[in-house]
Scaffold this active site. Structure first.
Site, PDB file in Angstrom:
ATOM      1  N   ASP A 185       6.311   6.344   9.933  1.00  0.00           N
ATOM      2  CA  ASP A 185       7.145   4.790   8.408  1.00  0.00           C
ATOM      3  C   ASP A 185       7.977   5.045   8.449  1.00  0.00           C
ATOM      4  OD1 ASP A 185       6.304   3.558   6.641  1.00  0.00           O
ATOM      5  OD2 ASP A 185       4.005   3.489   6.237  1.00  0.00           O
ATOM      6  N   LYS A 210       8.796  -4.201   1.428  1.00  0.00           N
ATOM      7  CA  LYS A 210       9.566  -3.198   0.699  1.00  0.00           C
ATOM      8  C   LYS A 210      11.584  -3.583   0.650  1.00  0.00           C
ATOM      9  CE  LYS A 210       5.652  -1.766  -0.340  1.00  0.00           C
ATOM     10  NZ  LYS A 210       5.385  -0.737   0.091  1.00  0.00           N
TER      11      LYS A 210
HETATM   12  C1  PLP Z   1       3.612  -0.626   0.798  1.00  0.00           C
HETATM   13  C2  PLP Z   1       3.623   0.828   1.588  1.00  0.00           C
HETATM   14  C3  PLP Z   1       2.542   0.287   2.731  1.00  0.00           C
HETATM   15  C4  PLP Z   1       1.748  -0.638   2.221  1.00  0.00           C
HETATM   16  O1  PLP Z   1       2.540  -2.014   3.022  1.00  0.00           O
HETATM   17  P1  PLP Z   1       2.012  -3.453   2.748  1.00  0.00           P
HETATM   18  O2  PLP Z   1       3.793  -4.476   3.162  1.00  0.00           O
HETATM   19  O3  PLP Z   1       1.731  -3.145   1.051  1.00  0.00           O
HETATM   20  O4  PLP Z   1       0.677  -3.846   2.943  1.00  0.00           O
HETATM   21  C5  PLP Z   1       2.764   1.182   3.797  1.00  0.00           C
HETATM   22  N1  PLP Z   1       3.875   2.358   3.567  1.00  0.00           N
HETATM   23  C6  PLP Z   1       4.471   2.805   2.806  1.00  0.00           C
HETATM   24  C7  PLP Z   1       5.344   3.200   2.917  1.00  0.00           C
HETATM   25  C8  PLP Z   1       4.606   1.569   1.953  1.00  0.00           C
HETATM   26  O5  PLP Z   1       6.031   2.552   0.501  1.00  0.00           O
END
Ligand code: PLP
Length: 394
Positions: A185, A210
């Site tokens: 991720d 993000k």
């Molecule tokens: C926010 C986040 C998610 C989930 O993403 P959404 O766009 O809110 O569904 C997954 N992994 C990380 C590291 C995140 O910061």
């Protein structure tokens, strides 16, 4: 000038640097009109010239020109064969975990996004998929946690919110040696600072809500597959079946965000470093978690595999009263969940992002009632520090 007359051909821009690729995408301009911004193709279905003939598009759940441009751009930036754009980061991670079968086992970073805990525990647990949380920066612990049915490593690095760093290359080698898929991720650092696929990972996921989107205005997620056509096809079937693809307008917002990703990341990086250093000098701040500190325990891994430290900082203060004071008194800085946007946000993970993380796990990690996380924005850094200083100390 390369001129494309259709949506089939595009340019991977291998001769360009990252910043230029981010600006110019895959097609770059719309092939038929030359529009310099890929239009929002707000269409569901596509007219066919004749039986057996197609423009390459049939129905927007399957493919859409705006989404295709975004997916190709992300494949180019991460260095994979194929990317997929989802309605959220959660939907992207759902697709990745769907690659597992009942009876399979997955290893996850112990300190992981709260929503990912929920997917693997609440949703996939009942389908007979097993999981173990492990400290990914401890390779011996990782090896010890492997089972005969381990089919996937799911790694966040740096982790959220404790800022632990895992060695992507070393973990990829271990995963490969036991026939498991290595998934990273890459939300926190983005391909501008970190390229997991080049370090041996098989799949990269993002909450592009993000940094990639970057403006706190669009929920979205991305999956990029390195080189395995079969996996890419499985993700394609998943998105087609679940209907969790990203809508055209949101694809366009993301494409627009990506154009400025490098400049934004540089500023996030610069500002966060100054804020982290300032926090460290504060009597009320007991510990600062920031991957750019030379005395961070994983610093050697960080500088080996990344080109920047990102904009995320966590810190522990002296008391719950100080937490309350900061959250009530910040002015320009906003007390809100999420991260990666232009504006500085401060979060209280215990009851926000990590509400669903089991209490014992939180305690073990250090996510206490004195713990705060900050997404340092791209405002003037003196204003950020002044606001924090006033909120905490006056
Ligand atoms: C926010 C986040 C998610 C989930 O993403 P959404 O766009 O809110 O569904 C997954 N992994 C990380 C590291 C995140 O910061």
């Amino acid at each position: 000038m390369k001129n494309f007359s259709n949506y089939t051909d595009y340019d991977k821009k291998d001769n360009l640097h990252f910043e230029s690729k981010a600006v110019h995408g895959a097609l770059g301009t719309e092939p038929l009109t030359g529009a310099v911004s890929m239009p929002i193709f707000q269409a569901v279905t596509y007219r066919h010239p004749a039986l057996g003939e197609s423009t390459g598009f049939a129905y927007s759940r399957l493919e859409n020109p705006t989404r295709q441009e975004l997916e190709r751009t992300m494949a180019i930036l991460e260095g994979g064969i194929k990317a997929f754009a989802f309605s959220s980061g959660q939907a992207a991670n759902m697709a990745v975990f769907s690659l597992l079968n009942p009876g399979d086992h997955v290893l996850l970073s112990d300190d992981i996004y709260g929503g990912t805990f929920r997917i693997i525990g609440d949703v996939f647990g009942k389908y007979g998929i097993e999981h173990t949380y492990v400290e990914m920066d401890d390779l011996d612990a990782v090896k010890a946690a492997i089972k005969p049915n381990t089919k996937m490593f799911f790694v966040e690095t740096p982790t959220n919110p404790m800022m632990k760093v895992a060695d992507i290359q070393a973990l990829s080698e271990i995963a490969k040696s036991v026939g498991a898929l290595m998934v990273v991720d890459n939300t926190f650092l983005t391909p501008y600072f970190q390229n997991p696929l080049k370090l041996g990972a098989d799949i990269v996921t993002h909450s592009s809500t993000k940094y990639l989107g970057g403006h706190n205005d669009t929920l979205s997620g991305i999956v990029v597959v390195k080189d395995n056509e079969e996996i890419a096809e499985k993700i394609h079937v998943h998105i087609k079946s679940h209907g969790s693809q990203l809508a055209p307008m949101d694809c366009w917002l993301l494409l627009r965000g990506i154009k400025t990703l490098p400049v934004r990341m540089d500023r996030h990086n610069e500002n966060a470093k100054k804020v982290a250093e300032w926090l460290r000098t504060q009597p009320k701040v007991k510990k600062v978690y920031y991957v750019g500190f030379e005395d961070h325990k994983d610093y050697a891994t960080t500088i080996k595999q990344t080109r920047g430290f990102g904009g995320m900082i966590s810190f522990t203060v002296d008391s719950f009263e100080t937490v309350q004071k900061i959250l009530r008194n910040v002015d320009m800085i906003m007390f809100a969940e999420s991260l990666g946007g232009t504006e500085t946000l401060i979060t209280y993970p215990t009851t926000q992002t990590h509400e669903d993380t089991p209490k014992d796990v939180k305690e073990k990690l250090g996510i206490t009632d004195r713990f705060l996380r900050m997404s340092v924005g791209i405002e003037n850094v003196e204003d950020i520090i002044a606001d924090l200083d006033r909120a905490m100390n006056s």
